[in-house]
Scaffold this motif. Structure first.
Motif, PDB file in Angstrom:
ATOM      1  N   LEU A 188     -25.370 -27.225 -20.465  1.00  0.00           N
ATOM      2  CA  LEU A 188     -25.615 -26.364 -19.307  1.00  0.00           C
ATOM      3  C   LEU A 188     -26.692 -25.334 -19.624  1.00  0.00           C
ATOM      4  CD1 LEU A 188     -22.099 -25.575 -17.746  1.00  0.00           C
ATOM      5  CD2 LEU A 188     -23.669 -27.440 -17.224  1.00  0.00           C
ATOM      6  N   LEU A 189     -26.646 -24.782 -20.819  1.00  0.00           N
ATOM      7  CA  LEU A 189     -27.675 -23.808 -21.207  1.00  0.00           C
ATOM      8  C   LEU A 189     -29.048 -24.454 -21.288  1.00  0.00           C
ATOM      9  CD1 LEU A 189     -25.656 -21.823 -23.917  1.00  0.00           C
ATOM     10  CD2 LEU A 189     -26.283 -21.041 -21.615  1.00  0.00           C
ATOM     11  N   GLU A 190     -29.098 -25.702 -21.754  1.00  0.00           N
ATOM     12  CA  GLU A 190     -30.373 -26.438 -21.786  1.00  0.00           C
ATOM     13  C   GLU A 190     -30.932 -26.618 -20.369  1.00  0.00           C
ATOM     14  OE1 GLU A 190     -32.315 -27.626 -24.160  1.00  0.00           O
ATOM     15  OE2 GLU A 190     -31.099 -27.177 -25.935  1.00  0.00           O
ATOM     16  N   GLU A 191     -30.030 -26.772 -19.394  1.00  0.00           N
ATOM     17  CA  GLU A 191     -30.443 -26.931 -17.995  1.00  0.00           C
ATOM     18  C   GLU A 191     -30.649 -25.583 -17.292  1.00  0.00           C
ATOM     19  OE1 GLU A 191     -31.331 -29.600 -16.393  1.00  0.00           O
ATOM     20  OE2 GLU A 191     -30.873 -31.005 -18.033  1.00  0.00           O
ATOM     21  N   LYS A 192     -30.548 -24.496 -18.076  1.00  0.00           N
ATOM     22  CA  LYS A 192     -30.753 -23.134 -17.558  1.00  0.00           C
ATOM     23  C   LYS A 192     -29.759 -22.773 -16.448  1.00  0.00           C
ATOM     24  CE  LYS A 192     -35.633 -22.851 -18.855  1.00  0.00           C
ATOM     25  NZ  LYS A 192     -35.558 -23.973 -19.786  1.00  0.00           N
TER      26      LYS A 192
END
Length: 576
Positions: free
Chosen positions: A13-17
Motif C-alpha cells: 500500500l505504501l508503494e502505491e502511495k
C-alpha cells in the motif's frame, strides 16, 4: 529480510502511495490490523462495511485517487457487495481487500466463509483469490493498475488468513504486464478528422458529456471544444461539473429529470457529440426517438460501450482527454447564432429557471441558498431519489469532481458515507450531503464515524416523511396508492391512509435528537427565513451538522419524462 503477508500488504500500500484505508476489522484480517496499528497508512474505522466502501468511493471520485477499503471474511465481504456494484456501474477506481478462511479450509463451509470472488465476479472489473504468498505483491500491483487505467472500476483481492501470517522476502514489482489488457488511449486519426468535419458542417450541434469526461481529466478540453465551435453542452448526472453550469453554453443535465432546454436541444439537434457517456436509459427515454435526426459521434475509452444501445456514425475509441486534444486542433471557430438563440429561448421558458416568491420551504430555495453561500465551490454528495434530482437541478456545478452520487445503481445510503470520504480527501473544503429522510436512515450509523474523526460535514435532509420518489411515482402512475412509502405510518393507522395527518407522530425519527445523541449538531428548519442562518451556522461549525429541513409532503421533481416516453415530452407540474 523476511516479512509476513500482512506486513507485505502494508508495504505494498505504501508503494502505491495509499494514504487512507477505510475498513472494519474481524477475525480473518487480524494479522493485517496488527500491522496497520503501527503503519504510516491512516485507517478510518467506519461503523459498517458498506459505510467503508461508500466512503472509499467518495474519496476516489473527489480526489481521482483509488479508494481503498478492507473487510473481514463472510459477512464482512458480503457487506461490500452493494458498494462494489455502485462503483462498478459508475466506473470508480476502488481496491477492496477481504479476509478469508485459511486456504486449507476453503470450500468447507468454515465459520465466516463466503466465496466472495464468485459472488463479486459480475460487479468487479477483476478480482483475485490469493493462494500463494509469493503472488501477493504482483496481485496488489496489478489490482491498482487495473482499477485506475482504461475505464476505471473496482478490483477485489481476497486474502486467506494463512497467507497473512506466512513469511517471505519482499520486492515490489516495478511494472505490470497483463496479456490481453491493453487499453487504447489514442483515437484513430481518420475518425477524429471525420468527426471534426461533421462538427464544422453542423447547424444544430449538441455536446453530451458523461462521467468519462471527468474520469479522464478532460474538463478543460471539453470547455475548449464548446467555446471554439460555440456548441451548447449538456451533461449526464455523472458528468455534472465537467462543464461549468454558469457558462452560457451550459444546458444543464439531460434525461428523465433533465432541463427543458437540454432535452429539447438534444431532440432537435442535427449532430450529437457523446463524450465519455453510455446512453443510459434515464438519459435517452424512448430509444427510437432519442436524437432521431442527428448524426452521432461517440468518444469513449471502452469499446464495449460503442453502439451498445445507440448506433453511432463515428465511433472513436480512446481516452477522452487525448481525443479531444486532437479534435480541437481540427475544429473551426464558429458562431451558431441562430441555434444558440433558440437554446436561449428554451432557457428563459424553463420552469427550473423560474423561482416562486411565496414563503413555502422548497428544495429549490434550500439548494439555491447552499449554492449561494458556498459560491458553487462546495463538494456535494447525494443520496438517491428526489433529493438527488433536486441537487442535480439546482446547485450550479462549476468544477469536475465536485458532485458525487450513485448514478447507475441508484444506491440509497450512498451519499452520507461518501461525504465522509470526500471530507477526508479535502479537509479544508466545505462538504454537503443532500439527503432524503429515507435514504439517510440507511447508513445513519456513520454519524459515529463523522464525530469520531471530527469531520465538519453538513447533512441537509429534505424531510418530507416519505420515500419521496417512490411516492411521486405512486401519485402519478398508481392513482395515489401510497403503498409502503409513508415513513410515519404505524400499525394503528387506517389501511387506506394516503397522506400523513394531524394524528401522526411529529418526527420519525427526530433527526435533531439523533444528531445530538451521536455528539453532532442538529438544526431543524421549518421556515424560509430560517434557511440562511441555519446554513451559515452549519458551514461555520467544526463538527458534523445534521440540518433537518421540513419540506412539503407531496413536493414533486419536475420536469419529468414519463418512463418509456420521448425526452422532449416532459411533464412540468400543474394538472398533468
Amino acid at each position: 529480510m523476511q516479512f509476513t503477508g500482512a506486513k507485505i500488504f502494508v508495504k505494498s500500500l505504501l508503494e502505491e502511495k495509499v494514504e487512507k484505508i477505510f475498513g472494519y476489522p474481524g477475525g480473518a484480517v487480524l494479522p493485517i490490523y496488527d500491522e496497520l496499528y503501527k503503519a504510516d497508512v491512516e485507517h478510518i474505522l467506519t461503523r459498517h462495511e458498506q459505510g467503508a466502501i461508500h466512503a472509499a468511493d467518495g474519496y476516489a471520485r473527489s480526489t481521482g485517487k483509488p479508494g481503498v477499503c478492507i473487510a473481514t471474511s463472510g459477512p464482512g465481504g458480503t457487506n461490500l457487495v452493494t458498494g462494489l456494484a455502485t462503483a462498478y456501474m459508475d466506473s470508480v477506481p476502488i481496491v477492496a481487500f477481504t479476509g478469508q478462511v485459511p486456504t486449507n479450509m476453503l470450500g468447507t463451509d468454515a465459520f465466516q466463509e463466503a466465496d466472495i470472488t464468485g459472488i463479486t465476479l459480475p460487479i468487479t472489473k477483476h478480482n483475485y483469490l490469493v493462494q500463494d504468498l509469493e503472488e501477493l505483491p504482483r496481485i496488489i500491483k496489478e489490482a491498482f493498475h487495473i482499477a485506475t487505467t482504461g475505464r476505471p472500476g473496482p478490483v477485489l483481492i481476497d486474502l486467506p488468513k494463512d497467507i497473512q501470517i506466512e513469511k517471505m522476502e519482499f520486492e515490489y514489482p516495478k511494472e505490470v504486464n497483463l496479456t490481453g489488457y491493453k487499453p487504447n488511449y489514442t483515437g484513430h486519426d481518420l475518425q477524429i478528422k471525420e468527426a471534426a468535419e461533421l462538427i464544422n458542417e453542423a447547424e444544430k450541434p449538441v455536446i453530451y458529456a458523461g462521467g468519462g469526461a471527468i474520469a479522464s481529466g478532460a474538463a478543460e478540453k471539453l470547455q475548449e471544444l464548446a467555446k471554439k465551435a460555440q456548441i451548447p453542452t449538456t451533461t449526464t448526472l455523472m458528468g455534472l461539473g465537467a462543464f461549468p453550469e454558469t457558462n452560457e453554453l451550459s444546458l444543464g443535465m439531460l434525461g428523465m429529470h433533465g432541463t427543458e432546454q437540454a432535452n429539447h436541444a438534444v431532440s432537435e439537434s442535427d449532430l450529437l457529440i457523446a463524450i465519455g457517456s453510455r446512453f443510459d436509459d434515464r438519459v435517452t427515454g424512448k430509444l427510437e426517438t432519442f436524437a432521431e435526426d442527428a448524426k452521432i459521434i461517440h468518444i469513449d475509452i471502452d469499446p464495449a460501450e460503442i453502439s451498445k444501445r445507440v448506433l453511432v456514425d463515428i465511433p472513436i475509441v480512446g481516452d477522452v482527454k487525448q481525443v479531444l486534444n486532437e479534435l480541437n486542433k481540427k475544429v473551426d471557430e464558429q458562431e451558431n447564432k441562430d441555434w444558440l438563440g433558440r437554446v436561449k429561448k428554451w432557457k428563459e421558458e424553463s420552469i427550473i429557471e423560474q423561482d416562486s416568491d411565496d414563503d413555502i420551504l422548497t428544495p429549490k430555495k434550500i439548494i439555491n441558498q447552499i449554492d449561494e453561500l458556498t459560491n458553487g465551490e462546495a463538494f456535494i454528495t447525494t443520496e438517491v431519489g428526489q433529493n438527488q434530482m433536486w441537487a442535480a437541478q439546482y446547485y450550479k456545478y462549476t468544477k469536475p469532481r465536485s458532485f458525487m452520487s450513485s448514478g447507475g445503481l441508484g444506491t440509497m445510503g450512498y451519499g452520507f458515507p461518501a461525504v465522509l470520504g470526500v471530507q477526508l480527501g479535502h479537509p479544508e473544503e466545505t462538504t454537503f450531503c443532500i439527503a432524503g429522510d429515507g435514504s439517510f436512515q440507511m447508513n445513519l450509523q456513520e454519524l459515529a464515524t463523522a464525530v469520531h474523526y471530527e469531520l465538519p460535514v453538513n447533512i441537509a435532509i429534505l424531510n418530507n416523511n416519505y420515500l419521496g420518489m417512490v411516492r411521486q411515482w405512486q401519485e402519478m402512475f398508481y392513482e395515489q396508492r401510497y403503498s409502503a412509502t409513508c415513513l410515519k405510518k404505524r400499525k394503528s393507522c387506517p389501511d387506506d391512509c394516503s397522506s400523513p395527518g394531524e394524528d401522526c407522530p411529529e418526527m420519525v425519527p427526530d433527526f435533531v435528537k439523533l444528531a445530538e445523541s451521536f455528539g453532532a449538531l442538529g438544526i431543524r428548519v421549518a421556515k424560509v427565513e430560517e434557511i440562511k442562518p441555519a446554513l451559515e451556522k452549519a458551514i461555520a461549525s467544526d463538527k458534523p451538522v445534521v440540518l433537518d429541513f421540513i419540506i412539503e409532503k407531496e413536493n414533486n421533481v419536475f420536469p419529468m419524462v414519463p418512463p418509456g416516453g420521448r425526452i422532449d415530452n416532459m411533464l412540468v407540474g400543474g394538472d398533468e
